[in-house]
Scaffold this active site. Sequence first.
Site, PDB file in Angstrom:
ATOM      1  N   HIS A 245       2.507 -32.763 -29.285  1.00 41.69           N
ATOM      2  CA  HIS A 245       1.518 -32.142 -30.181  1.00 41.69           C
ATOM      3  C   HIS A 245       2.178 -31.630 -31.470  1.00 41.69           C
ATOM      4  O   HIS A 245       1.837 -32.042 -32.571  1.00 41.69           O
ATOM      5  CB  HIS A 245       0.864 -30.937 -29.501  1.00 41.69           C
ATOM      6  CG  HIS A 245       0.182 -31.210 -28.200  1.00 41.69           C
ATOM      7  ND1 HIS A 245      -0.986 -31.906 -28.110  1.00 41.69           N
ATOM      8  CD2 HIS A 245       0.500 -30.843 -26.931  1.00 41.69           C
ATOM      9  CE1 HIS A 245      -1.377 -31.964 -26.853  1.00 41.69           C
ATOM     10  NE2 HIS A 245      -0.482 -31.332 -26.116  1.00 41.69           N
TER      11      HIS A 245
HETATM   12  C1  BDR Z   1      -0.759 -26.749 -28.387  1.00 41.70           C
HETATM   13  O1  BDR Z   1      -0.768 -25.704 -27.415  1.00 41.70           O
HETATM   14  C2  BDR Z   1       0.534 -25.371 -27.035  1.00 41.70           C
HETATM   15  O2  BDR Z   1       0.668 -25.276 -25.667  1.00 41.70           O
HETATM   16  C3  BDR Z   1       1.437 -26.436 -27.611  1.00 41.70           C
HETATM   17  O3  BDR Z   1       2.674 -25.860 -28.001  1.00 41.70           O
HETATM   18  C4  BDR Z   1       0.670 -26.957 -28.799  1.00 41.70           C
HETATM   19  O4  BDR Z   1       0.935 -26.208 -29.965  1.00 41.70           O
HETATM   20  C5  BDR Z   1      -1.419 -27.966 -27.782  1.00 41.70           C
HETATM   21  O5  BDR Z   1      -2.721 -27.675 -27.397  1.00 41.70           O
END
Ligand code: BDR
Length: 308
Positions: A245
């Site tokens: 992500h």
């Molecule tokens: C986002 O949520 C967090 O757990 C990850 O680091 C990322 O920024 C994904 O939904």
Amino acid sequence: MAKKVMIDCDVGVDDALALILAFQSPELAVEAVTGVNGNVPLDNVFTNIQKILSLIQPKKRPLIARGAAQPLKGHALYAHSVHGKTGLGEAKIDLKKGEEWWTLFTGPAHELITKTARQYPGELTLIAVGPLTNLALGLQNDLEGMKKLKGVVIMGGAIRAGGNVTPYAEFNIYVDPLAAKMVFESGLPITLVPLDATHQVFLTPRWMDEQVSPLHTPFSNFVIEATNYNIETHRFKNRENIFLHDPLAVGAVIDQTLVKTERFSLQVETKEGEYYGKISETEEGPKINVCLGVDVERFLKLFVSGLK
Ligand code: BDR
Ligand code: CA
């Protein structure tokens, strides 16, 4: 000339991978890193920022600052099940006294954000990969300073894709929807990197075996440990693959051609209930760039090149 950026994060395994990619990319100059409550409590986040900087050992030490320990409204919600107890999976990094790869800014994160934006008017891109609390505090406390940012690239939200906390909401927005609403309505030049895009980029056991494990660098070793990848069973503990992500938000700044964007206005549900934290398209409000497509192969190659 390298693009000036600063990174607001809630480290977090994929936040750590985003920091590695950013500092390892000659296209970027990382001026500062700020922490926000999110995946793990702020104290862990701040320690993790220092640990990752110790791993990276950047030539130019960035300023670092602590940000919000709580969302603007509501309670903190942690993601230990994804990021482990401390936030770095099973990776162990020791912090050595006297070896500091950063410069501490003693004020709050939002002040460092607006101070740096004022220092480089129209030049600084803020990459936000955690809940948006620090950005909202920046808007509340120094709107003119925030307006000096060249752009804001945010990992968060789910537009047409389903959520990852509820069927509708994504983690970074769900933790602080009020902050997200303020940011989306601010009129700042925003690019959003939602789950619609980030769910297309992930590390598979095959990528780990063929591209990551053979590198044998401190960074590739970190990826293996932080993602809890078992090189003998060829499996991640408890999951099929690892979503990149936050690295994708960094990738979108390194090379805009990696993502395809559409422009629309967004609204955020801040009322408690089934749709809390959901974002959706609306007719009103400032338009922002939303990434929906990704050149997956080219992005993964860029990610792996950062581990060398
Ligand atoms: C986002 O949520 C967090 O757990 C990850 O680091 C990322 O920024 C994904 O939904
Ligand atoms: Ca994050």
